[in-house]
Design a protein around this motif. Structure first.
Motif, mmCIF file in Angstrom:
data_model
loop_
_atom_site.group_PDB
_atom_site.id
_atom_site.type_symbol
_atom_site.label_atom_id
_atom_site.label_comp_id
_atom_site.label_asym_id
_atom_site.label_seq_id
_atom_site.Cartn_x
_atom_site.Cartn_y
_atom_site.Cartn_z
ATOM 1 N N ASP A 42 0.836 -1.209 0.000
ATOM 2 C CA ASP A 42 0.000 0.000 0.000
ATOM 3 C C ASP A 42 0.865 1.251 0.000
ATOM 4 O O ASP A 42 0.585 2.219 -0.712
ATOM 5 N N ALA A 43 1.933 1.238 0.790
ATOM 6 C CA ALA A 43 2.852 2.384 0.822
ATOM 7 C C ALA A 43 3.535 2.556 -0.532
ATOM 8 O O ALA A 43 3.740 3.682 -0.997
ATOM 9 N N ALA A 44 3.858 1.455 -1.192
ATOM 10 C CA ALA A 44 4.505 1.529 -2.501
ATOM 11 C C ALA A 44 3.555 2.071 -3.571
ATOM 12 O O ALA A 44 4.003 2.730 -4.522
ATOM 13 N N TYR A 45 2.252 1.816 -3.420
ATOM 14 C CA TYR A 45 1.285 2.313 -4.397
ATOM 15 C C TYR A 45 1.151 3.837 -4.342
ATOM 16 O O TYR A 45 0.754 4.459 -5.333
ATOM 17 N N GLU A 46 1.470 4.442 -3.186
ATOM 18 C CA GLU A 46 1.336 5.887 -3.032
ATOM 19 C C GLU A 46 2.171 6.607 -4.088
ATOM 20 O O GLU A 46 3.365 6.369 -4.212
ATOM 21 N N GLY A 47 1.530 7.449 -4.853
ATOM 22 C CA GLY A 47 2.242 8.251 -5.841
ATOM 23 C C GLY A 47 2.588 7.530 -7.125
ATOM 24 O O GLY A 47 3.257 8.097 -7.986
ATOM 25 N N HIS A 48 2.176 6.285 -7.274
ATOM 26 C CA HIS A 48 2.476 5.511 -8.487
ATOM 27 C C HIS A 48 1.203 4.842 -8.981
ATOM 28 O O HIS A 48 0.550 4.127 -8.226
ATOM 29 N N ASP A 49 0.876 5.064 -10.230
ATOM 30 C CA ASP A 49 -0.270 4.381 -10.812
ATOM 31 C C ASP A 49 -0.005 2.879 -10.864
ATOM 32 O O ASP A 49 -0.856 2.068 -10.506
ATOM 33 N N LYS A 50 1.194 2.510 -11.314
ATOM 34 C CA LYS A 50 1.586 1.100 -11.417
ATOM 35 C C LYS A 50 2.986 0.933 -10.847
ATOM 36 O O LYS A 50 3.829 1.834 -10.951
ATOM 37 N N ILE A 51 3.230 -0.226 -10.256
ATOM 38 C CA ILE A 51 4.564 -0.572 -9.773
ATOM 39 C C ILE A 51 4.920 -1.970 -10.265
ATOM 40 O O ILE A 51 4.051 -2.729 -10.711
ATOM 41 N N ASP A 52 6.189 -2.282 -10.198
ATOM 42 C CA ASP A 52 6.675 -3.629 -10.442
ATOM 43 C C ASP A 52 7.158 -4.192 -9.119
ATOM 44 O O ASP A 52 7.611 -3.439 -8.244
ATOM 45 N N VAL A 53 7.080 -5.501 -8.953
ATOM 46 C CA VAL A 53 7.428 -6.142 -7.686
ATOM 47 C C VAL A 53 8.371 -7.304 -7.936
ATOM 48 O O VAL A 53 8.175 -8.090 -8.859
ATOM 49 N N LEU A 54 9.395 -7.392 -7.086
ATOM 50 C CA LEU A 54 10.280 -8.553 -7.067
ATOM 51 C C LEU A 54 10.174 -9.172 -5.682
ATOM 52 O O LEU A 54 10.267 -8.471 -4.673
ATOM 53 N N LEU A 55 9.945 -10.473 -5.641
ATOM 54 C CA LEU A 55 9.936 -11.222 -4.390
ATOM 55 C C LEU A 55 11.034 -12.266 -4.455
ATOM 56 O O LEU A 55 10.997 -13.155 -5.307
ATOM 57 N N ARG A 56 12.007 -12.129 -3.564
ATOM 58 C CA ARG A 56 13.074 -13.129 -3.435
ATOM 59 C C ARG A 56 12.594 -14.143 -2.405
ATOM 60 O O ARG A 56 12.441 -13.827 -1.225
ATOM 61 N N ALA A 57 12.335 -15.366 -2.860
ATOM 62 C CA ALA A 57 11.750 -16.388 -1.988
ATOM 63 C C ALA A 57 12.741 -17.488 -1.642
ATOM 64 O O ALA A 57 12.338 -18.607 -1.316
ATOM 65 N N THR A 58 14.015 -17.184 -1.685
ATOM 66 C CA THR A 58 15.020 -18.213 -1.438
ATOM 67 C C THR A 58 14.996 -18.733 -0.006
ATOM 68 O O THR A 58 15.392 -19.861 0.244
ATOM 69 N N GLY A 59 14.507 -17.934 0.945
ATOM 70 C CA GLY A 59 14.447 -18.368 2.337
ATOM 71 C C GLY A 59 13.058 -18.780 2.783
ATOM 72 O O GLY A 59 12.815 -18.985 3.968
ATOM 73 N N TYR A 60 12.129 -18.907 1.837
ATOM 74 C CA TYR A 60 10.731 -19.252 2.133
ATOM 75 C C TYR A 60 10.647 -20.621 2.795
ATOM 76 O O TYR A 60 11.301 -21.573 2.367
ATOM 77 N N ASP A 61 9.801 -20.710 3.836
ATOM 78 C CA ASP A 61 9.666 -21.963 4.561
ATOM 79 C C ASP A 61 8.204 -22.274 4.888
ATOM 80 O O ASP A 61 7.898 -22.836 5.922
ATOM 81 N N GLY A 62 7.283 -21.869 4.030
ATOM 82 C CA GLY A 62 5.883 -22.206 4.222
ATOM 83 C C GLY A 62 5.058 -21.083 4.823
ATOM 84 O O GLY A 62 5.566 -20.027 5.174
ATOM 85 N N PHE A 63 3.738 -21.316 4.919
ATOM 86 C CA PHE A 63 2.800 -20.328 5.437
ATOM 87 C C PHE A 63 1.629 -21.033 6.089
ATOM 88 O O PHE A 63 1.443 -22.235 5.914
ATOM 89 N N ASP A 64 0.868 -20.262 6.839
ATOM 90 C CA ASP A 64 -0.349 -20.789 7.455
ATOM 91 C C ASP A 64 -1.442 -20.839 6.388
ATOM 92 O O ASP A 64 -1.831 -19.808 5.842
ATOM 93 N N TRP A 65 -1.938 -22.019 6.087
ATOM 94 C CA TRP A 65 -2.925 -22.201 5.019
ATOM 95 C C TRP A 65 -4.183 -21.371 5.223
ATOM 96 O O TRP A 65 -4.810 -20.931 4.272
ATOM 97 N N SER A 66 -4.557 -21.139 6.455
ATOM 98 C CA SER A 66 -5.765 -20.364 6.709
ATOM 99 C C SER A 66 -5.642 -18.943 6.158
ATOM 100 O O SER A 66 -6.652 -18.303 5.860
ATOM 101 N N ALA A 67 -4.431 -18.459 6.000
ATOM 102 C CA ALA A 67 -4.211 -17.102 5.473
ATOM 103 C C ALA A 67 -4.724 -16.962 4.036
ATOM 104 O O ALA A 67 -5.135 -15.874 3.616
ATOM 105 N N LEU A 68 -4.731 -18.050 3.289
ATOM 106 C CA LEU A 68 -5.213 -17.993 1.903
ATOM 107 C C LEU A 68 -6.681 -17.609 1.809
ATOM 108 O O LEU A 68 -7.111 -17.032 0.821
ATOM 109 N N PHE A 69 -7.446 -17.951 2.820
ATOM 110 C CA PHE A 69 -8.894 -17.761 2.779
ATOM 111 C C PHE A 69 -9.380 -16.576 3.608
ATOM 112 O O PHE A 69 -10.572 -16.362 3.729
ATOM 113 N N ASP A 70 -8.451 -15.813 4.134
ATOM 114 C CA ASP A 70 -8.804 -14.657 4.942
ATOM 115 C C ASP A 70 -9.278 -13.515 4.044
ATOM 116 O O ASP A 70 -8.672 -13.262 3.000
ATOM 117 N N PRO A 71 -10.345 -12.809 4.408
ATOM 118 C CA PRO A 71 -10.830 -11.690 3.583
ATOM 119 C C PRO A 71 -9.783 -10.601 3.351
ATOM 120 O O PRO A 71 -9.747 -9.995 2.287
#
Length: 134
Positions: A42-71
């Motif tokens: 949201d902070a990155a959207y400020e002042g920019h109509d469009k942005i590009d995003v890079l996510l480095r996921a080399t250290g990713y170790d999973g997530f709580d599945w319930s987060a997928l269904f949260d509003p």
């Protein structure tokens, strides 16, 4: 944050291009961590109509599945569709590349997966680099 608290799993990477927002994910993340990540976006959207995003996921170790269904997660994804032009995912588990390939055609966001070794190509594709890269 107390000195004994673990650092957040989503960590901002400063870039040399104000329209490119980058972060890395380290470890396991929860719904609260996703909400924090969407706050960063949201902070990155400020002042920019469009942005590009890079996510480095080399250290990713999973997530709580319930987060997928949260509003809140759904709301963040919908907002991202309006603001993100390109999304580069670097590294992560072997299943991430095929999943990106499967879902990329279903959104307006141009999405690509890059192997860990090809991170420089991801930055080049977005027209940016980490600001500490010299």
């Amino acid at each position: 944050m107390k000195s004994m608290d673990a650092p957040p799993p989503f960590r901002r990477i400063d870039t040399d291009n104000p329209e490119v927002f980058a972060f890395e994910i380290v470890g396991h993340f929860t719904q609260a961590d996703i909400e924090n990540a969407y706050g960063l976006l949201d902070a990155a959207y400020e002042g920019h109509d469009k942005i590009d995003v890079l996510l480095r996921a080399t250290g990713y170790d999973g997530f709580d599945w319930s987060a997928l269904f949260d509003p809140m997660t759904f709301k963040g994804k919908m907002k991202a569709l309006h603001h993100i032009r390109r999304y580069a995912l670097v590294g992560g588990p072997a299943w991430m590349g095929p999943v990106v390939g499967l879902f990329a055609p279903l959104t307006s966001i141009e999405t690509r997966h890059f192997a860990d070794a090809d991170e420089a190509k991801a930055w080049e594709w977005l027209g940016s680099k980490p600001s500490d890269a010299g």
